[in-house]
Design a protein around this motif. Sequence first.
Motif, short mmCIF file in Angstrom:
data_model
loop_
_atom_site.label_atom_id
_atom_site.label_comp_id
_atom_site.label_asym_id
_atom_site.label_seq_id
_atom_site.Cartn_x
_atom_site.Cartn_y
_atom_site.Cartn_z
N ARG A 92 1.32 6.61 -7.18
CA ARG A 92 0.29 7.28 -7.30
C ARG A 92 0.44 8.74 -7.16
O ARG A 92 0.17 9.50 -8.00
CB ARG A 92 -0.84 6.89 -6.51
N GLY A 93 1.13 9.40 -5.98
CA GLY A 93 1.40 10.25 -6.01
C GLY A 93 2.47 11.20 -6.93
O GLY A 93 2.26 12.44 -7.41
N ARG A 135 0.88 4.02 -2.85
CA ARG A 135 0.46 5.28 -2.57
C ARG A 135 1.59 6.37 -3.23
O ARG A 135 1.18 7.35 -3.67
CB ARG A 135 0.28 5.54 -1.28
N GLN A 136 2.62 5.95 -3.10
CA GLN A 136 3.86 6.72 -3.45
C GLN A 136 4.12 6.90 -5.01
O GLN A 136 4.34 8.05 -5.50
CB GLN A 136 5.48 6.12 -3.04
N LEU A 190 0.85 -1.40 -0.02
CA LEU A 190 0.03 0.00 0.12
C LEU A 190 0.91 1.40 0.09
O LEU A 190 0.58 2.27 -0.70
CB LEU A 190 -1.01 -0.22 1.02
#
Length: 319
Positions: A312-313, A309-310, A305
């Motif tokens: 996606r950021g 998230r990284q 996760l």
Amino acid sequence: MTATTLGRRGRAVPVGGRHRNTLRALLYLSPWLIGFSVFFAYPLIATVYFSFQRYDLFTLEPVGLLNYRYFLQDEAAWASIRNTLWLVVVMVPARVLFGLGVAQLVTKLKSGVGVFRTIFYLPSLVPLVAGTLGFVFLLNPGTGPVPTLLSAIGIPSPDWFGDPAWSKPGLTLLALWSVGDLMVIFLAALLDVPKQLYEAAALDGAGPWQQFFRVTLPVIRPVLMFAAVTGVIQTLQYFTQAMVAARVASGSTDSAGSVFTPGYPAQSTLTFPEWLFHQGFRDFAMGYACVLALILFAVSMVFTLFLLRQFRGLGEEDA
């Protein structure tokens, strides 16, 4: 009168028809639902249940949180956690960078691309046990050809799998040797980058490094994410290479009367899956092994996760 309800578009749909549609959807999903229930949901629930038991495959005794409290005091478990995290932090980025570098090099070749691609990919086809055995013998400080060749030209060679300071770097070197699977994936991604983007960047005065960071990396980001996530998951489950390397380097066998303690030398190659296997299938402490399995599952989920998230950021920033 037939009972009706409103469908998606405001049309009246018979209640019986709606139920039939639901049953039809469940029928189509049944292979996945059965597989999920049998191979994931039930094992996970059973693992949670057994983690509160003293279970040795024959007797079952509730012990509450005793297994979890024992984990907090298990020095070998914490040593395996440190080793596994070291491999995640060092080995995964090293494999990704090395695989990407080799793929980039192959794309720049003018001739013999197929030959070099095959040479780099072949080590990844070698079975894990056979490859690890061969690698340990090649780097053996006493009889290995690599230390012998290095000593002939005056370069000292460390005891790769006999010195705790060099054992994990030795495993990392083994992982780099078999980086062909990643290389092929990166090669396909690099060849898929539109050449028009490079041409436009060159017209704007971008050099090779600027083209790589401004064009190549953004385009292949999904492939990098895949390589990073799968690499972390595989390294958290790192077992075979560490176990075989430790056995060969220590000279241990499974003959009668012999006892092998994983992690040779000095627990430096002891990974978390190794300790889980040792507790469950050597000491038959299945309840405690279930605790370790749950911890491994939770850590894998957290790492996955976090990486998703990284990436996606980064994608949102570029957009």
